[in-house]
Design a protein around this motif. Structure first.
Motif, PDB file in Angstrom:
ATOM      1  N   ALA A  73      27.735  -2.193  23.271  1.00 37.23           N
ATOM      2  CA  ALA A  73      27.163  -0.914  23.670  1.00 37.23           C
ATOM      3  C   ALA A  73      26.940  -0.913  25.179  1.00 37.23           C
ATOM      4  CB  ALA A  73      25.850  -0.677  22.929  1.00 37.23           C
ATOM      5  N   LEU A  74      27.964  -0.493  25.905  1.00 42.46           N
ATOM      6  CA  LEU A  74      27.857  -0.371  27.361  1.00 42.46           C
ATOM      7  C   LEU A  74      27.636   1.102  27.681  1.00 42.46           C
ATOM      8  CD1 LEU A  74      30.585  -2.774  28.766  1.00 42.46           C
ATOM      9  CD2 LEU A  74      28.166  -3.179  28.380  1.00 42.46           C
ATOM     10  N   HIS A  75      26.456   1.416  28.121  1.00 46.24           N
ATOM     11  CA  HIS A  75      26.110   2.814  28.328  1.00 46.24           C
ATOM     12  C   HIS A  75      25.227   2.917  29.562  1.00 46.24           C
ATOM     13  CE1 HIS A  75      22.183   1.696  26.676  1.00 46.24           C
ATOM     14  NE2 HIS A  75      22.853   1.087  25.710  1.00 46.24           N
ATOM     15  N   TRP A  76      25.042   4.117  30.026  1.00 47.33           N
ATOM     16  CA  TRP A  76      24.150   4.350  31.149  1.00 47.33           C
ATOM     17  C   TRP A  76      22.704   4.146  30.701  1.00 47.33           C
ATOM     18  CZ3 TRP A  76      25.782   5.688  36.115  1.00 47.33           C
ATOM     19  CH2 TRP A  76      27.166   5.892  36.240  1.00 47.33           C
ATOM     20  N   SER A  77      21.913   3.551  31.567  1.00 43.70           N
ATOM     21  CA  SER A  77      20.520   3.255  31.244  1.00 43.70           C
ATOM     22  C   SER A  77      19.624   4.299  31.893  1.00 43.70           C
ATOM     23  CB  SER A  77      20.146   1.852  31.754  1.00 43.70           C
ATOM     24  OG  SER A  77      18.781   1.607  31.557  1.00 43.70           O
ATOM     25  N   PHE A  78      18.766   4.906  31.103  1.00 39.34           N
ATOM     26  CA  PHE A  78      17.864   5.929  31.621  1.00 39.34           C
ATOM     27  C   PHE A  78      16.415   5.563  31.292  1.00 39.34           C
ATOM     28  CE2 PHE A  78      21.921   8.159  30.978  1.00 39.34           C
ATOM     29  CZ  PHE A  78      22.120   8.645  32.270  1.00 39.34           C
ATOM     30  N   GLU A  79      15.983   4.416  31.832  1.00 34.06           N
ATOM     31  CA  GLU A  79      14.587   4.011  31.661  1.00 34.06           C
ATOM     32  C   GLU A  79      13.692   5.009  32.394  1.00 34.06           C
ATOM     33  OE1 GLU A  79      13.213   1.677  29.893  1.00 34.06           O
ATOM     34  OE2 GLU A  79      15.124   0.897  29.117  1.00 34.06           O
ATOM     35  N   PRO A  80      12.721   5.606  31.718  1.00 35.78           N
ATOM     36  CA  PRO A  80      11.915   6.656  32.353  1.00 35.78           C
ATOM     37  C   PRO A  80      11.248   6.221  33.655  1.00 35.78           C
ATOM     38  CG  PRO A  80      11.530   6.615  29.987  1.00 35.78           C
ATOM     39  CD  PRO A  80      12.363   5.421  30.301  1.00 35.78           C
ATOM     40  N   LEU A  81      10.671   5.011  33.679  1.00 37.16           N
ATOM     41  CA  LEU A  81       9.971   4.565  34.882  1.00 37.16           C
ATOM     42  C   LEU A  81      10.940   4.383  36.048  1.00 37.16           C
ATOM     43  CD1 LEU A  81       7.325   3.713  36.178  1.00 37.16           C
ATOM     44  CD2 LEU A  81       7.721   1.382  35.340  1.00 37.16           C
ATOM     45  N   VAL A  82      12.121   3.826  35.763  1.00 31.30           N
ATOM     46  CA  VAL A  82      13.123   3.624  36.815  1.00 31.30           C
ATOM     47  C   VAL A  82      13.600   4.968  37.358  1.00 31.30           C
ATOM     48  CG1 VAL A  82      15.442   2.743  37.299  1.00 31.30           C
ATOM     49  CG2 VAL A  82      13.853   1.389  35.915  1.00 31.30           C
ATOM     50  N   ILE A  83      13.938   5.887  36.451  1.00 29.53           N
ATOM     51  CA  ILE A  83      14.440   7.200  36.876  1.00 29.53           C
ATOM     52  C   ILE A  83      13.368   7.951  37.653  1.00 29.53           C
ATOM     53  CG2 ILE A  83      15.303   9.416  36.064  1.00 29.53           C
ATOM     54  CD1 ILE A  83      17.290   7.139  35.785  1.00 29.53           C
ATOM     55  N   ALA A  84      12.130   7.927  37.163  1.00 29.85           N
ATOM     56  CA  ALA A  84      11.048   8.632  37.856  1.00 29.85           C
ATOM     57  C   ALA A  84      10.821   8.060  39.250  1.00 29.85           C
ATOM     58  CB  ALA A  84       9.766   8.555  37.031  1.00 29.85           C
ATOM     59  N   SER A  85      10.829   6.732  39.367  1.00 28.27           N
ATOM     60  CA  SER A  85      10.614   6.099  40.668  1.00 28.27           C
ATOM     61  C   SER A  85      11.734   6.444  41.643  1.00 28.27           C
ATOM     62  CB  SER A  85      10.512   4.583  40.503  1.00 28.27           C
ATOM     63  OG  SER A  85       9.437   4.232  39.666  1.00 28.27           O
ATOM     64  N   MET A  86      12.965   6.427  41.156  1.00 25.36           N
ATOM     65  CA  MET A  86      14.093   6.718  42.040  1.00 25.36           C
ATOM     66  C   MET A  86      14.078   8.176  42.485  1.00 25.36           C
ATOM     67  SD  MET A  86      17.275   4.492  40.507  1.00 25.36           S
ATOM     68  CE  MET A  86      18.301   5.068  41.863  1.00 25.36           C
ATOM     69  N   LEU A  87      13.796   9.082  41.551  1.00 24.82           N
ATOM     70  CA  LEU A  87      13.757  10.503  41.911  1.00 24.82           C
ATOM     71  C   LEU A  87      12.602  10.797  42.866  1.00 24.82           C
ATOM     72  CD1 LEU A  87      14.599  12.225  38.496  1.00 24.82           C
ATOM     73  CD2 LEU A  87      16.096  11.917  40.486  1.00 24.82           C
ATOM     74  N   LEU A  88      11.456  10.165  42.635  1.00 22.36           N
ATOM     75  CA  LEU A  88      10.310  10.372  43.521  1.00 22.36           C
ATOM     76  C   LEU A  88      10.621   9.885  44.929  1.00 22.36           C
ATOM     77  CD1 LEU A  88       7.339  11.177  43.930  1.00 22.36           C
ATOM     78  CD2 LEU A  88       6.705   8.862  43.207  1.00 22.36           C
ATOM     79  N   SER A  89      11.221   8.698  45.035  1.00 26.94           N
ATOM     80  CA  SER A  89      11.540   8.153  46.363  1.00 26.94           C
ATOM     81  C   SER A  89      12.533   9.040  47.093  1.00 26.94           C
ATOM     82  CB  SER A  89      12.083   6.732  46.231  1.00 26.94           C
ATOM     83  OG  SER A  89      13.344   6.722  45.577  1.00 26.94           O
ATOM     84  N   LEU A  90      13.536   9.537  46.385  1.00 27.61           N
ATOM     85  CA  LEU A  90      14.532  10.402  47.024  1.00 27.61           C
ATOM     86  C   LEU A  90      13.923  11.747  47.405  1.00 27.61           C
ATOM     87  CD1 LEU A  90      17.513  10.697  47.855  1.00 27.61           C
ATOM     88  CD2 LEU A  90      17.949  11.649  45.576  1.00 27.61           C
ATOM     89  N   GLY A  91      13.106  12.313  46.522  1.00 29.89           N
ATOM     90  CA  GLY A  91      12.475  13.595  46.828  1.00 29.89           C
ATOM     91  C   GLY A  91      11.547  13.515  48.029  1.00 29.89           C
ATOM     92  N   LEU A  92      10.719  12.464  48.100  1.00 25.29           N
ATOM     93  CA  LEU A  92       9.829  12.290  49.246  1.00 25.29           C
ATOM     94  C   LEU A  92      10.621  12.120  50.532  1.00 25.29           C
ATOM     95  CD1 LEU A  92       7.071   9.923  47.785  1.00 25.29           C
ATOM     96  CD2 LEU A  92       6.819  12.325  48.417  1.00 25.29           C
ATOM     97  N   TYR A  93      11.720  11.377  50.459  1.00 23.21           N
ATOM     98  CA  TYR A  93      12.525  11.170  51.659  1.00 23.21           C
ATOM     99  C   TYR A  93      13.135  12.492  52.115  1.00 23.21           C
ATOM    100  CZ  TYR A  93      15.306   8.480  54.986  1.00 23.21           C
ATOM    101  OH  TYR A  93      15.836   7.967  56.146  1.00 23.21           O
TER     102      TYR A  93
END
Length: 314
Positions: A40-60
């Protein structure tokens, strides 16, 4: 392991990586060691990881827009910083969100590729992006003032000064790398998702501190000589760890035995590939960075030299 024996597993590994990039979010058939069917090779959408990445990009993005509105000075430099930050952010996505993350759960060699992307691609690019000040400008003025007062507190300044000393950052990075590759620690991280997250966080955090001392404030911490020393010695000790993994007579990590066989690898071959990833491409990355720092140092010394017409008359 001779060169001829290495080619088939190496080709299989490259093929699996290419397949992983094109995988979709839909899971494939379960791993079957007897038939070698796909995992099962699939994209990983861990909520904490996605939220942290989106927050960092949005703030930037918000902070960058506000800085552009305030002044035109330094726009070209800020664009270069933004490009570096976005590239580092995308590298984090490759490491944490793409199918490489799932492949790393089945192959040690893929796990090493993930770690090298974190420490040798994402970390230096994020440092070059200089996000701290940009993030600060994304906040309201009152929050900026409170944070400014907080970071000027003596305890915070002392802690930050210690963490960003070249020797401290170098030692923390070494401890993270060698400590987590001890078989018992590595196996524990594979068995417990929370501990695995701590492992990845320590790799990224220590790499960010290391590259900060090399790329950002080198002049305030002894100059580029210390930066080159840090890079060359890190290349040496990571190369030593990669060599130990590559030349070990038996595999270190039992958790990969079954999954490596299912992908057509001998577990020792899988470990040897992972060691080579750390040893050769990793060493070349540190070497390239050290040579770049050396070239800039020499160029700066040449341009700072006394001009002939400025010399006093004898």
């Amino acid at each position: 392991m001779n060169r001829q024996d290495m080619h088939p597993p190496f080709r299989r590994f490259l093929g699996l990586c290419l397949w992983a990039w094109g995988a979709t979010a839909a899971a494939h058939s379960p791993l079957d060691p007897a038939t070698g069917t796909t995992a099962a090779l699939h994209w990983s959408f861990e909520p904490l990881v996605i939220a942290s990445m989106l927050l960092s990009l949005g703030l930037y993005a918000v902070g960058f827009a506000r800085l552009r509105q305030r002044t035109r000075l330094g726009r070209a430099h800020r664009l270069h910083h933004a490009a570096a930050f976005v590239a580092g952010w995308l590298a984090l996505g490759v490491a944490f969100v793409s199918p490489l993350d799932a492949l790393g759960a089945s192959l040690f060699s893929a796990h090493m590729v993930q770690h090298e992307i974190l420490m040798l691609v994402a970390a230096p690019l994020l440092v070059l992006g200089r996000p701290l000040g940009v993030w600060l400008w994304a906040l309201p003025a009152a929050a900026r003032m409170r944070i400014g007062r907080g970071v000027r507190a003596p305890s915070v300044r002392i802690a930050w000064r210690w963490l960003t000393l070249p020797a401290s950052a170098w030692g923390l990075h070494l401890a993270a790398l060698w400590g987590w590759h001890i078989p018992r620690a590595f196996e524990a991280a594979l068995a417990h998702p929370a501990l695995h997250a701590v492992q990845h966080t320590s790799f990224l955090a220590s790499a960010l501190l290391f590259w900060w001392t090399v790329l950002a404030p080198a002049a305030r911490h002894g100059g580029r000589g210390f930066a080159m020393l840090s890079l060359f010695t890190t290349m040496a000790h990571t190369g030593a760890l990669g060599a130990l993994l590559t030349l070990a007579p038996s595999p270190w990590y039992a958790s990969y035995f079954e999954s490596a066989f299912a992908f057509g690898f001998d577990p020792l071959e899988d470990q040897q590939l992972g060691g080579l990833v750390m040893w050769v491409p990793g060493g070349l990355a540190y070497l390239a960075a050290a040579l770049t720092v050396a070239a800039r140092w020499l160029a700066g010394r040449g341009s700072a030299g006394p001009r002939r017409d400025a010399l006093p008359n004898s």
